[in-house]
Design a protein around this motif. Structure first.
Motif, short mmCIF file in Angstrom:
data_model
loop_
_atom_site.label_atom_id
_atom_site.label_comp_id
_atom_site.label_asym_id
_atom_site.label_seq_id
_atom_site.Cartn_x
_atom_site.Cartn_y
_atom_site.Cartn_z
N GLY A 238 0.78 -1.23 0.00
CA GLY A 238 0.00 0.00 0.00
C GLY A 238 0.80 1.28 0.00
O GLY A 238 0.23 2.36 0.09
N GLN A 239 2.13 1.20 -0.09
CA GLN A 239 2.96 2.41 -0.15
C GLN A 239 3.55 2.55 -1.54
O GLN A 239 4.27 1.67 -2.01
CB GLN A 239 4.07 2.37 0.90
CG GLN A 239 4.85 3.68 0.96
CD GLN A 239 5.77 3.78 2.16
OE1 GLN A 239 5.93 2.84 2.93
NE2 GLN A 239 6.40 4.93 2.33
N THR A 240 3.27 3.66 -2.18
CA THR A 240 3.67 3.83 -3.58
C THR A 240 4.76 4.88 -3.77
O THR A 240 5.02 5.32 -4.89
CB THR A 240 2.45 4.20 -4.43
OG1 THR A 240 1.84 5.39 -3.90
CG2 THR A 240 1.43 3.08 -4.43
N SER A 241 5.39 5.30 -2.69
CA SER A 241 6.52 6.23 -2.76
C SER A 241 7.34 6.05 -1.50
O SER A 241 6.91 5.41 -0.54
CB SER A 241 6.03 7.68 -2.88
OG SER A 241 5.34 8.07 -1.71
N LEU A 242 8.56 6.62 -1.52
CA LEU A 242 9.36 6.68 -0.30
C LEU A 242 10.12 8.00 -0.29
O LEU A 242 10.12 8.74 -1.29
CB LEU A 242 10.31 5.48 -0.17
CG LEU A 242 11.35 5.19 -1.26
CD1 LEU A 242 12.51 6.17 -1.27
CD2 LEU A 242 11.91 3.78 -1.06
N GLN A 243 10.74 8.33 0.83
CA GLN A 243 11.53 9.54 0.95
C GLN A 243 13.01 9.18 0.86
O GLN A 243 13.47 8.25 1.53
CB GLN A 243 11.24 10.23 2.28
CG GLN A 243 9.79 10.70 2.39
CD GLN A 243 9.46 11.25 3.76
OE1 GLN A 243 10.10 10.92 4.75
NE2 GLN A 243 8.46 12.11 3.81
N TYR B 250 -0.80 5.90 6.05
CA TYR B 250 -1.24 7.22 5.60
C TYR B 250 -1.49 7.19 4.10
O TYR B 250 -1.10 6.26 3.40
CB TYR B 250 -0.21 8.29 5.95
CG TYR B 250 1.18 8.05 5.39
CD1 TYR B 250 1.47 8.33 4.05
CD2 TYR B 250 2.19 7.55 6.19
CE1 TYR B 250 2.73 8.10 3.54
CE2 TYR B 250 3.46 7.32 5.68
CZ TYR B 250 3.71 7.58 4.35
OH TYR B 250 4.97 7.36 3.84
N ARG B 251 -2.14 8.23 3.61
CA ARG B 251 -2.38 8.41 2.17
C ARG B 251 -1.56 9.59 1.67
O ARG B 251 -1.39 10.56 2.38
CB ARG B 251 -3.86 8.68 1.90
CG ARG B 251 -4.79 7.54 2.29
CD ARG B 251 -6.24 7.95 2.05
NE ARG B 251 -6.66 9.01 2.96
CZ ARG B 251 -7.65 9.86 2.72
NH1 ARG B 251 -8.31 9.80 1.57
NH2 ARG B 251 -7.98 10.78 3.60
N ASN B 252 -1.05 9.48 0.46
CA ASN B 252 -0.39 10.61 -0.18
C ASN B 252 -1.42 11.43 -0.95
O ASN B 252 -2.15 10.88 -1.79
CB ASN B 252 0.69 10.12 -1.15
CG ASN B 252 1.93 9.62 -0.43
OD1 ASN B 252 2.28 10.10 0.64
ND2 ASN B 252 2.59 8.64 -1.01
N ILE B 253 -1.48 12.70 -0.67
CA ILE B 253 -2.36 13.61 -1.40
C ILE B 253 -1.47 14.46 -2.31
O ILE B 253 -0.63 15.22 -1.82
CB ILE B 253 -3.18 14.51 -0.46
CG1 ILE B 253 -3.94 13.64 0.58
CG2 ILE B 253 -4.13 15.39 -1.25
CD1 ILE B 253 -4.93 12.68 -0.04
N GLU B 254 -1.65 14.33 -3.61
CA GLU B 254 -0.77 14.99 -4.55
C GLU B 254 -1.56 15.95 -5.44
O GLU B 254 -2.76 15.77 -5.66
CB GLU B 254 -0.06 13.96 -5.42
CG GLU B 254 0.81 13.00 -4.60
CD GLU B 254 1.46 11.93 -5.47
OE1 GLU B 254 1.20 11.93 -6.68
OE2 GLU B 254 2.22 11.11 -4.92
N ILE B 255 -0.88 16.96 -5.95
CA ILE B 255 -1.50 17.88 -6.90
C ILE B 255 -1.71 17.14 -8.23
O ILE B 255 -0.77 16.54 -8.74
CB ILE B 255 -0.61 19.12 -7.12
CG1 ILE B 255 -0.45 19.89 -5.80
CG2 ILE B 255 -1.19 20.02 -8.21
CD1 ILE B 255 0.54 21.01 -5.88
N PRO B 256 -2.93 17.15 -8.77
CA PRO B 256 -3.18 16.45 -10.03
C PRO B 256 -2.30 16.99 -11.16
O PRO B 256 -2.01 18.17 -11.20
CB PRO B 256 -4.66 16.72 -10.31
CG PRO B 256 -5.24 17.12 -8.99
CD PRO B 256 -4.14 17.80 -8.24
#
Length: 268
Positions: free
Chosen positions: A163-168, A262-268
């Motif tokens: 469920g995690q689609t990015s990392l730092q 958590y969920r990532n909220i990104e600018i479309p």
């Protein structure tokens, strides 16, 4: 057919501590309910939140086994619980669900080969050689040398299943990595990974702080790949479920996965 007697939380804890002796000030214990109550069905989950507790009750579990604190305090202090209205309300809700709550943290962090750090490392790198540190918790993994950005993309592809689609990523651009460290929770000492010959490490967000580990990495040319704490420990909760189910055939054991918290909220 399962034996009729059932299994108590106390029996599970004793079996764990036969393999991994308890540490001073440790937190493995029955947090709520009676330690000797017998259970036929248990649910295992990383965090005993109310969502997971209700899911456990829905599958007929009376024993909920978790890894992290129940009442938002590492020690799950009964004194602090008594002073916190929200904690008291959660305690009542768990009791209303007829749940005994057993926390398994220290023993499973330190369980050789299948505990939290080892399970995470094997999830990420199933066949790569592993080298443990002297404390047995920090692991170094030999990989085919690649730029840290390529390694980060590989890790993201793997953890997307959880469920995690990015990392730092904190690292010099193009940093070559031939050995990567793997840590979970608060297991993330950069010097321990350097002692293992690592150029970078995969750490959990709760344990890798911006002002501490991440800044030290930035100042010293080390790489950090930062993932969600729950994601890093999900594989270890799966192995805990298997260990309990195998060791206690009288107990039906259900696994309640959590994934990224958590969920990532990104600018479309």
């Amino acid at each position: 057919m399962r034996p009729e007697r059932g299994v108590s939380a106390a029996e599970i804890l004793v079996r764990l501590q036969e393999r991994v002796p308890p540490v001073p000030g440790g937190v493995d214990r029955v947090v709520l309910g009676q330690a000797k109550r017998l259970h036929r069905t248990a649910a295992v989950t990383w965090m005993a939140g109310l969502t997971e507790a209700r899911a456990a009750a829905d599958v007929g579990a009376t024993l909920l086994i978790c890894h992290e604190p129940v009442f938002w305090d590492h020690l799950d202090s009964e004194v602090r619980r008594a002073e916190d209205a929200a904690a008291r309300a959660k305690e009542r809700a768990l009791s209303d669900l007829d749940l005994t709550v057993l926390r398994v943290h220290d023993a499973w962090d330190a369980m050789p080969a299948i505990g939290i750090p080892w399970a995470w490392a094997r999830f990420l790198f199933p066949k790569a050689p592993l080298t443990p540190s002297n404390d047995g918790l920090h692991l170094g993994i030999e990989i085919e040398t690649a730029p840290v950005e390529d390694l980060a993309r590989k890790i993201v592809r793997r953890i997307s299943d959880l469920g995690q689609t990015s990392l730092q990523l904190v690292a010099p651009e193009g940093l070559p990595v031939s050995r990567v460290g793997v840590g979970t929770g608060c297991i993330g000492d950069i010097d321990s990974f350097r002692d293992l010959g690592c150029e970078a490490a995969i750490l959990a967000d709760d344990g890798a702080l911006y002002w501490k580990e991440l800044q030290k990495a930035a100042d010293t040319g080390f790489g950090i790949l930062r993932v969600n704490h729950a994601v890093a420990e999900e594989p270890g909760m799966s192995t805990l479920t298997e260990w309990i189910a195998t060791g206690f055939p009288a107990l039906e054991v259900r696994y309640l996965g959590i994934g990224c918290r958590y969920r990532n909220i990104e600018i479309p």
